[in-house]
Motif scaffolding. Structure first.
Motif, short mmCIF file in Angstrom:
data_model
loop_
_atom_site.label_atom_id
_atom_site.label_comp_id
_atom_site.label_asym_id
_atom_site.label_seq_id
_atom_site.Cartn_x
_atom_site.Cartn_y
_atom_site.Cartn_z
N ARG A 53 0.91 -1.12 0.05
CA ARG A 53 0.04 0.30 -0.14
C ARG A 53 0.64 1.25 -0.20
O ARG A 53 0.37 2.60 -0.69
CB ARG A 53 -0.96 0.12 1.71
CG ARG A 53 -1.91 -1.17 0.93
CD ARG A 53 -3.42 -1.14 2.31
NE ARG A 53 -3.63 0.16 2.30
CZ ARG A 53 -4.84 0.53 3.34
NH1 ARG A 53 -4.44 -0.24 4.76
NH2 ARG A 53 -5.57 1.74 2.39
N GLN A 104 2.08 2.29 -3.76
CA GLN A 104 0.82 2.65 -4.54
C GLN A 104 1.90 5.21 -4.08
O GLN A 104 1.11 5.46 -4.92
CB GLN A 104 0.25 2.84 -4.19
CG GLN A 104 -0.14 1.07 -4.70
CD GLN A 104 -1.33 0.21 -4.59
OE1 GLN A 104 -2.95 1.47 -4.81
NE2 GLN A 104 -1.18 -0.70 -4.22
N ASP A 105 1.00 5.11 -3.06
CA ASP A 105 1.38 6.29 -2.72
C ASP A 105 2.13 7.08 -2.91
O ASP A 105 3.07 8.23 -2.98
CB ASP A 105 1.21 6.72 -0.68
CG ASP A 105 -0.30 6.38 -0.15
OD1 ASP A 105 -1.19 5.83 -1.05
OD2 ASP A 105 -0.58 6.29 1.15
N TYR A 139 2.78 8.29 -5.96
CA TYR A 139 1.27 8.90 -6.46
C TYR A 139 2.47 11.17 -5.88
O TYR A 139 3.00 11.78 -6.56
CB TYR A 139 0.47 9.27 -5.77
CG TYR A 139 -0.08 10.60 -5.32
CD1 TYR A 139 -0.94 11.03 -6.54
CD2 TYR A 139 -0.06 11.33 -4.58
CE1 TYR A 139 -1.15 12.12 -6.45
CE2 TYR A 139 -0.53 13.00 -4.51
CZ TYR A 139 -1.24 13.12 -5.78
OH TYR A 139 -1.29 14.26 -5.47
N HIS A 189 -5.01 11.30 -3.06
CA HIS A 189 -4.10 9.70 -3.00
C HIS A 189 -3.19 9.75 -2.56
O HIS A 189 -2.55 8.90 -3.59
CB HIS A 189 -3.22 11.35 -4.72
CG HIS A 189 -4.51 12.04 -5.61
ND1 HIS A 189 -4.93 11.24 -6.96
CD2 HIS A 189 -4.73 12.83 -5.51
CE1 HIS A 189 -5.34 12.10 -7.35
NE2 HIS A 189 -5.56 13.19 -6.71
N VAL A 190 -3.77 9.28 -1.66
CA VAL A 190 -2.26 9.22 -1.23
C VAL A 190 -2.86 8.34 0.61
O VAL A 190 -3.47 8.48 1.94
CB VAL A 190 -1.56 9.77 0.08
CG1 VAL A 190 0.11 9.72 -0.92
CG2 VAL A 190 -1.34 10.77 0.42
N TYR A 214 -3.39 5.42 1.53
CA TYR A 214 -2.74 4.36 2.96
C TYR A 214 -2.31 5.52 4.01
O TYR A 214 -2.18 5.93 5.24
CB TYR A 214 -1.31 3.75 2.57
CG TYR A 214 -0.95 2.88 3.18
CD1 TYR A 214 -1.55 2.25 4.45
CD2 TYR A 214 0.90 2.81 3.44
CE1 TYR A 214 -0.82 1.49 5.62
CE2 TYR A 214 1.07 1.97 5.01
CZ TYR A 214 0.41 1.21 6.04
OH TYR A 214 1.21 0.42 6.38
N ASN A 266 -2.95 8.75 4.65
CA ASN A 266 -4.34 9.85 4.68
C ASN A 266 -4.62 8.24 6.00
O ASN A 266 -5.62 8.82 7.12
CB ASN A 266 -5.47 9.31 3.82
CG ASN A 266 -6.73 10.40 4.36
OD1 ASN A 266 -6.30 11.91 5.24
ND2 ASN A 266 -7.37 10.43 3.70
N THR A 289 4.02 15.23 3.85
CA THR A 289 5.34 14.22 3.77
C THR A 289 6.38 15.39 2.94
O THR A 289 6.21 16.21 2.68
CB THR A 289 4.97 13.93 1.92
OG1 THR A 289 4.94 14.51 0.98
CG2 THR A 289 3.46 12.50 2.40
#
Lengths: 290, 290
Positions: A15, A18-19, A22, A74-75, A77, A79, A96
């Protein structure tokens, strides 16, 4: 140092990836505090005062709730981590932060804000292992490991560096309290709070008077045109030598004095005051205007 | 130097301002050639091989037409200049370039491409006056004035710097020819071609053997962690002292030798070869991996 490990979570690498993918696509912009950094420093706000995806300025919310930005969706996980691990009632900002081939020079945060600095509670979690990325806090240098949630004493003189090109994405969650609090109140998930972990503290070489003298020999080459470069070079030394990050500024002042340029001495003293003394909200500082 | 003024246009400040405002809103991304730069370097492609708004890699078009990117429509005045002043049949790439508090270290371009370097014809026009922004070309440093269209000899050892925060937006139009050509063929509007203008060549201080010795004393402070910083510091010297930009690399090699670190010597020799010798298309180079 007062910075310490608050707890640790197991990161779901699938997970997370994927973040991270992005985040890598979000373009870099000029940073609010770019006097402090050099190289690739990329801050992406996920929660902030306005919900603006480009709003990077930290400020007091005064009881209002932090707003998710357009990046938060878009993130998913990250979030989820923000909203389930941390106490969102106290959330001020979540973002981030990545550094590559870059340093954030020694500074203190929150000095321009209204609360007692001890009511600001900055947490920091590295999401990827980057072996040449370090933080410093007063007398200590830290190599953070992925999943460790740190209390970062941003009111102390601190700095961060990544000597390499390897990505060092991280999640910085800022909380604030109105009065005395227990640090476990930073968490919604009480099982995460498990202080006392042993940090990875890299060995630093001894710093000698002879080395100090070699550093001061930069008076041979400093000029107004490279003043900023010399500052950033000096700021890196405390990561590999056992010396306080604030010494960066005293060396810069000493070098400027030896070079015999009064304007340079004045600017060196000003940047010391700006970075580790007091500054006003929104105040900017130029290292290159003379 | 072989770089010279090709002509000059009168910039319409009102129309220009609207385009500059748009360009300021485009986020900065990591650059294709970021080994070469330090600080704020922002390239925005207006015409390129693919039409991709993020495609920043210069490459041979081999007869195909350059494509407008999504940015071109947002800068109608610059687009008009590109398509009416220059010979679009020979257009390879058009982009805006801005530097702030930044340097692009001495290097040669086109060495990784297929044509004879003399068939590449790079033009460069500064759109704003930035008094501390300079170009260098072999033995000469230039302060370009807005509206001057320069032939920039990118096959020579050249460099660019902006010592200040003041924006120095510019338009770089790259053309290429298949064989012998007259440089007036670079223009669609023959009235613009008016070579022989007197450039603004800033005075540089003499460079002495004593200064060279002071520079080599950087051996006192160079380390693998600041090797890159030392390179960027050295690269600035030729803008204020009368010395060839390529000397940057010989100083770096000399400093590394005095420091007695063979790996450093090897990297200094490699970066010299990469920047001003031969490199392959897409080849990358790390200043921070050891």
């Amino acid at each position: 140092m007062r910075s310490h490990i608050l707890g640790r979570i197991e990161l779901d690498q699938d997970r997370l990836k994927q973040d991270l993918d992005y985040l890598a696509t979000v373009p870099t912009v000029e940073e609010e505090y770019n006097e402090f950094s050099n190289g690739f420093w990329k801050n992406i706000p996920l929660y902030n005062a306005t919900g603006g995806s480009e709003d990077r300025l930290y400020r007091d919310l005064d009881g209002a709730a932090a707003q998710p930005t357009g990046h938060a969706a878009h993130v998913p996980y990250l979030n989820e981590i923000i909203t389930t691990v941390y106490n969102v009632d106290r959330l001020q900002m979540a973002r981030t932060r990545n550094l590559k081939n870059a340093i954030v020079i020694p500074h203190r945060d929150f000095v321009e804000l209204d609360r007692e600095v001890d009511l600001y509670f900055r947490t920091f979690m590295v999401l990827e292992d980057s072996p040449l990325a370090f933080h410093s806090d007063d007398d200590t240098v830290i190599h953070m490991r992925p999943g460790e949630i740190w209390f970062l004493d941003a009111a102390a003189v601190h700095s961060a560096v990544n000597f390499s090109d390897f990505s060092r994405q991280s999640l910085c969650v800022d909380l604030a309290f109105d009065g005395d609090f227990d640090e476990k109140e930073a968490f919604a998930d009480a099982t995460v709070y498990a202080p006392g972990g042993t940090p990875d503290i890299p060995h630093r070489k001894p710093f000698t008077a002879e080395h100090r003298e070699r550093i001061l020999s930069l008076a041979n080459v400093i000029e107004r045109e490279n003043f900023r470069d010399v500052l950033f070079l000096l700021a890196k030394l405390h990561f590999t030598y056992d010396v306080h990050p604030a010494d960066t500024y005293d060396w810069l002042i000493g070098i400027s004095k030896r070079a015999g340029d009064d304007k340079m001495v004045e600017k060196a003293e000003q940047i010391k005051g700006f970075a580790i003394g007091a500054r006003e909200l929104g105040e900017r500082f130029s290292l290159t205007t003379w």
